[in-house]
Design a protein around this motif. Sequence first.
Motif, PDB file in Angstrom:
ATOM      1  N   ASP A 246       0.834  -1.203   0.000  1.00 20.27           N
ATOM      2  CA  ASP A 246       0.000   0.000   0.000  1.00 20.27           C
ATOM      3  C   ASP A 246       0.874   1.262   0.000  1.00 20.27           C
ATOM      4  O   ASP A 246       0.380   2.354  -0.301  1.00 20.27           O
ATOM      5  CB  ASP A 246      -0.912   0.023   1.233  1.00 20.27           C
ATOM      6  CG  ASP A 246      -1.987  -1.055   1.182  1.00 20.27           C
ATOM      7  OD1 ASP A 246      -2.054  -1.780   0.179  1.00 20.27           O
ATOM      8  OD2 ASP A 246      -2.745  -1.181   2.169  1.00 20.27           O
ATOM      9  N   ASP A 247       2.144   1.084   0.348  1.00 27.29           N
ATOM     10  CA  ASP A 247       3.071   2.215   0.388  1.00 27.29           C
ATOM     11  C   ASP A 247       4.067   2.167  -0.772  1.00 27.29           C
ATOM     12  O   ASP A 247       5.146   2.759  -0.701  1.00 27.29           O
ATOM     13  CB  ASP A 247       3.827   2.223   1.731  1.00 27.29           C
ATOM     14  CG  ASP A 247       4.441   3.572   2.062  1.00 27.29           C
ATOM     15  OD1 ASP A 247       3.801   4.601   1.756  1.00 27.29           O
ATOM     16  OD2 ASP A 247       5.555   3.593   2.629  1.00 27.29           O
ATOM     17  N   ILE A 248       3.700   1.436  -1.823  1.00 25.86           N
ATOM     18  CA  ILE A 248       4.548   1.347  -3.011  1.00 25.86           C
ATOM     19  C   ILE A 248       3.706   1.710  -4.233  1.00 25.86           C
ATOM     20  O   ILE A 248       2.673   1.096  -4.486  1.00 25.86           O
ATOM     21  CB  ILE A 248       5.125  -0.080  -3.187  1.00 25.86           C
ATOM     22  CG1 ILE A 248       5.962  -0.471  -1.967  1.00 25.86           C
ATOM     23  CG2 ILE A 248       5.967  -0.154  -4.465  1.00 25.86           C
ATOM     24  CD1 ILE A 248       6.462  -1.906  -2.000  1.00 25.86           C
ATOM     25  N   ASP A 249       4.120   2.696  -4.970  1.00 28.23           N
ATOM     26  CA  ASP A 249       3.428   3.108  -6.194  1.00 28.23           C
ATOM     27  C   ASP A 249       4.203   2.604  -7.399  1.00 28.23           C
ATOM     28  O   ASP A 249       5.430   2.737  -7.469  1.00 28.23           O
ATOM     29  CB  ASP A 249       3.316   4.633  -6.265  1.00 28.23           C
ATOM     30  CG  ASP A 249       2.361   5.193  -5.229  1.00 28.23           C
ATOM     31  OD1 ASP A 249       1.390   4.493  -4.892  1.00 28.23           O
ATOM     32  OD2 ASP A 249       2.610   6.314  -4.750  1.00 28.23           O
ATOM     33  N   LEU A 250       3.474   2.020  -8.353  1.00 24.99           N
ATOM     34  CA  LEU A 250       4.102   1.544  -9.582  1.00 24.99           C
ATOM     35  C   LEU A 250       3.780   2.487 -10.723  1.00 24.99           C
ATOM     36  O   LEU A 250       2.618   2.828 -10.961  1.00 24.99           O
ATOM     37  CB  LEU A 250       3.604   0.134  -9.914  1.00 24.99           C
ATOM     38  CG  LEU A 250       4.016  -0.977  -8.940  1.00 24.99           C
ATOM     39  CD1 LEU A 250       3.435  -2.314  -9.384  1.00 24.99           C
ATOM     40  CD2 LEU A 250       5.526  -1.064  -8.825  1.00 24.99           C
ATOM     41  N   GLY A 251       4.820   2.914 -11.445  1.00 23.73           N
ATOM     42  CA  GLY A 251       4.645   3.800 -12.578  1.00 23.73           C
ATOM     43  C   GLY A 251       4.195   3.044 -13.812  1.00 23.73           C
ATOM     44  O   GLY A 251       4.123   1.812 -13.812  1.00 23.73           O
ATOM     45  N   PRO A 252       3.887   3.742 -14.889  1.00 25.38           N
ATOM     46  CA  PRO A 252       3.394   3.108 -16.112  1.00 25.38           C
ATOM     47  C   PRO A 252       4.387   2.126 -16.720  1.00 25.38           C
ATOM     48  O   PRO A 252       4.002   1.176 -17.404  1.00 25.38           O
ATOM     49  CB  PRO A 252       3.133   4.299 -17.054  1.00 25.38           C
ATOM     50  CG  PRO A 252       3.952   5.424 -16.490  1.00 25.38           C
ATOM     51  CD  PRO A 252       3.974   5.209 -15.020  1.00 25.38           C
ATOM     52  N   GLY A 253       5.664   2.316 -16.445  1.00 25.71           N
ATOM     53  CA  GLY A 253       6.680   1.405 -16.973  1.00 25.71           C
ATOM     54  C   GLY A 253       7.074   0.331 -15.989  1.00 25.71           C
ATOM     55  O   GLY A 253       8.018  -0.424 -16.232  1.00 25.71           O
ATOM     56  N   GLY A 254       6.353   0.252 -14.873  1.00 26.67           N
ATOM     57  CA  GLY A 254       6.652  -0.758 -13.866  1.00 26.67           C
ATOM     58  C   GLY A 254       7.645  -0.312 -12.822  1.00 26.67           C
ATOM     59  O   GLY A 254       7.971  -1.069 -11.899  1.00 26.67           O
ATOM     60  N   GLU A 255       8.149   0.932 -12.942  1.00 27.25           N
ATOM     61  CA  GLU A 255       9.099   1.423 -11.949  1.00 27.25           C
ATOM     62  C   GLU A 255       8.371   1.652 -10.620  1.00 27.25           C
ATOM     63  O   GLU A 255       7.203   2.037 -10.595  1.00 27.25           O
ATOM     64  CB  GLU A 255       9.776   2.706 -12.426  1.00 27.25           C
ATOM     65  CG  GLU A 255       8.870   3.915 -12.583  1.00 27.25           C
ATOM     66  CD  GLU A 255       8.124   3.966 -13.902  1.00 27.25           C
ATOM     67  OE1 GLU A 255       7.491   5.014 -14.181  1.00 27.25           O
ATOM     68  OE2 GLU A 255       8.165   2.969 -14.653  1.00 27.25           O
ATOM     69  N   ALA A 256       9.075   1.382  -9.514  1.00 24.92           N
ATOM     70  CA  ALA A 256       8.458   1.460  -8.195  1.00 24.92           C
ATOM     71  C   ALA A 256       8.963   2.673  -7.428  1.00 24.92           C
ATOM     72  O   ALA A 256      10.158   2.987  -7.453  1.00 24.92           O
ATOM     73  CB  ALA A 256       8.756   0.191  -7.407  1.00 24.92           C
ATOM     74  N   ARG A 257       8.019   3.336  -6.769  1.00 24.36           N
ATOM     75  CA  ARG A 257       8.380   4.423  -5.865  1.00 24.36           C
ATOM     76  C   ARG A 257       7.921   4.041  -4.475  1.00 24.36           C
ATOM     77  O   ARG A 257       6.729   3.855  -4.233  1.00 24.36           O
ATOM     78  CB  ARG A 257       7.735   5.735  -6.288  1.00 24.36           C
ATOM     79  CG  ARG A 257       8.210   6.934  -5.445  1.00 24.36           C
ATOM     80  CD  ARG A 257       7.453   8.201  -5.804  1.00 24.36           C
ATOM     81  NE  ARG A 257       6.046   8.114  -5.417  1.00 24.36           N
ATOM     82  CZ  ARG A 257       5.605   8.314  -4.157  1.00 24.36           C
ATOM     83  NH1 ARG A 257       6.463   8.575  -3.198  1.00 24.36           N
ATOM     84  NH2 ARG A 257       4.318   8.228  -3.908  1.00 24.36           N
ATOM     85  N   LEU A 258       8.877   3.914  -3.556  1.00 26.16           N
ATOM     86  CA  LEU A 258       8.575   3.484  -2.200  1.00 26.16           C
ATOM     87  C   LEU A 258       8.291   4.678  -1.307  1.00 26.16           C
ATOM     88  O   LEU A 258       9.015   5.684  -1.345  1.00 26.16           O
ATOM     89  CB  LEU A 258       9.747   2.684  -1.615  1.00 26.16           C
ATOM     90  CG  LEU A 258       9.829   1.199  -1.947  1.00 26.16           C
ATOM     91  CD1 LEU A 258       9.993   0.972  -3.447  1.00 26.16           C
ATOM     92  CD2 LEU A 258      10.970   0.543  -1.187  1.00 26.16           C
ATOM     93  N   GLY A 259       7.233   4.548  -0.500  1.00 31.60           N
ATOM     94  CA  GLY A 259       6.949   5.552   0.500  1.00 31.60           C
ATOM     95  C   GLY A 259       7.894   5.411   1.681  1.00 31.60           C
ATOM     96  O   GLY A 259       8.731   4.504   1.730  1.00 31.60           O
ATOM     97  N   ARG A 260       7.739   6.272   2.662  1.00 33.07           N
ATOM     98  CA  ARG A 260       8.673   6.280   3.788  1.00 33.07           C
ATOM     99  C   ARG A 260       8.633   4.986   4.597  1.00 33.07           C
ATOM    100  O   ARG A 260       9.675   4.475   5.029  1.00 33.07           O
ATOM    101  CB  ARG A 260       8.386   7.481   4.696  1.00 33.07           C
ATOM    102  CG  ARG A 260       8.684   8.820   4.032  1.00 33.07           C
ATOM    103  CD  ARG A 260       8.618   9.957   5.041  1.00 33.07           C
ATOM    104  NE  ARG A 260       8.795  11.256   4.392  1.00 33.07           N
ATOM    105  CZ  ARG A 260       9.975  11.782   4.063  1.00 33.07           C
ATOM    106  NH1 ARG A 260      11.072  11.104   4.325  1.00 33.07           N
ATOM    107  NH2 ARG A 260      10.041  12.969   3.497  1.00 33.07           N
ATOM    108  N   LEU A 261       7.442   4.433   4.818  1.00 34.80           N
ATOM    109  CA  LEU A 261       7.358   3.210   5.610  1.00 34.80           C
ATOM    110  C   LEU A 261       7.950   2.028   4.844  1.00 34.80           C
ATOM    111  O   LEU A 261       8.720   1.232   5.404  1.00 34.80           O
ATOM    112  CB  LEU A 261       5.901   2.918   5.988  1.00 34.80           C
ATOM    113  CG  LEU A 261       5.680   1.671   6.857  1.00 34.80           C
ATOM    114  CD1 LEU A 261       6.467   1.775   8.157  1.00 34.80           C
ATOM    115  CD2 LEU A 261       4.187   1.467   7.146  1.00 34.80           C
TER     116      LEU A 261
END
Length: 370
Positions: A246-261
């Motif tokens: 729930d704290d990980i966002d996936l971009g259109p190319g599958g790249e991941a952006r991790l939240g602080r937690l």
Amino acid sequence: MTHSERTSAQSTVDIAALPSVPKVLLHDHLDGGLRPATVLELAGECGYTALPAGTADGLATWFREAADSGSLERYLETFEHTVAVMQTPAGLERVARECAVDLADDGVVYAEVRFAPEQHLDRGLTLDEVVEHVLAGLRSGESQAQASGRRIRVGLLLTAMRHAARSREIAELAVRFRDRGVVGFDIAGAEAGNPPSRHLDAFEYMRDANAHFTIHAGEAFGLPSIHEAIAFCGTDRLGHGVRITDDIDLGPGGEARLGRLANYVRDKRIPLELCPSSNVQTGAVDALENHPFDLLARLRFRVTVNTDNRLMSDTSMSREMARLVETFGYGWPDLERFTINAMKSAFLPFDQRLAIIDDVIKPGYAVVMG
């Protein structure tokens, strides 16, 4: 053999060979792993008449179908029947002995099995007596396995029920038995409405005693449960923890952006006790192909493979690994990494963990990888 040919040979998993490779199991419930025939026989011995089926095959089917509801609360109801037949010294010792034997037969070399002593007092046993009988059964099972050529070591985790008020008492029990086979403490039960911070007294006691503990968090409830388990309670591991996505966002190319937690969990190498089949059954994940195990593994979280409840999920460590191989295409090096992750995360002294990794796990996987 060329490098590419060797890599391909190492990566191809022969499903039939899975029971032979060494495995490490951190999340397995004693009352969720009974043999159906044992449930039936113990019910007869103790006079329990509420079983939903009268044959071993019928019971196995009932447990599996009841657990497939997609609801954690409904899933937990199945334990009424197993706990009911684990109220006597003989029943507790038999279940524990068979647990160790069954795990060893599946190639598990180290396991941490958990149960809630407070649920086994209906016939007059004390908390200490309950733990003593389970430990006696585990030691008997280890000896039986060794006699048949299988070596296993089983540590015991004592669980407090998060909806009850005995967590401090169970924490003290865990510390009292920590030199006799108890390796840590846990809380379990329905997460919603029962936050881990409600049991701060127990966790503070464990930390003061330099003792290990894990917390069921991030299974049926989301990031607040995980945050409390880490920030307020100081857990060593996360029981399940699948909702960290729930704290990980996936971009259109599958790249991941991790939240602080999520970043914190990964940076601190906090182990995730993932239980793929169970996570689908309880509704934490809608289908195995959508399980975040692979995403978390690729992002290099410390993922581990676990059974949770072998009876309810009709599973074993070999089956869990096979399902992951078939779903995500893992090879032997992946399974070795997950196994080493688990051994690194075990509640054993460092030198003992390292010895099992170097002397058992790595040589065992070297055989199948050639």
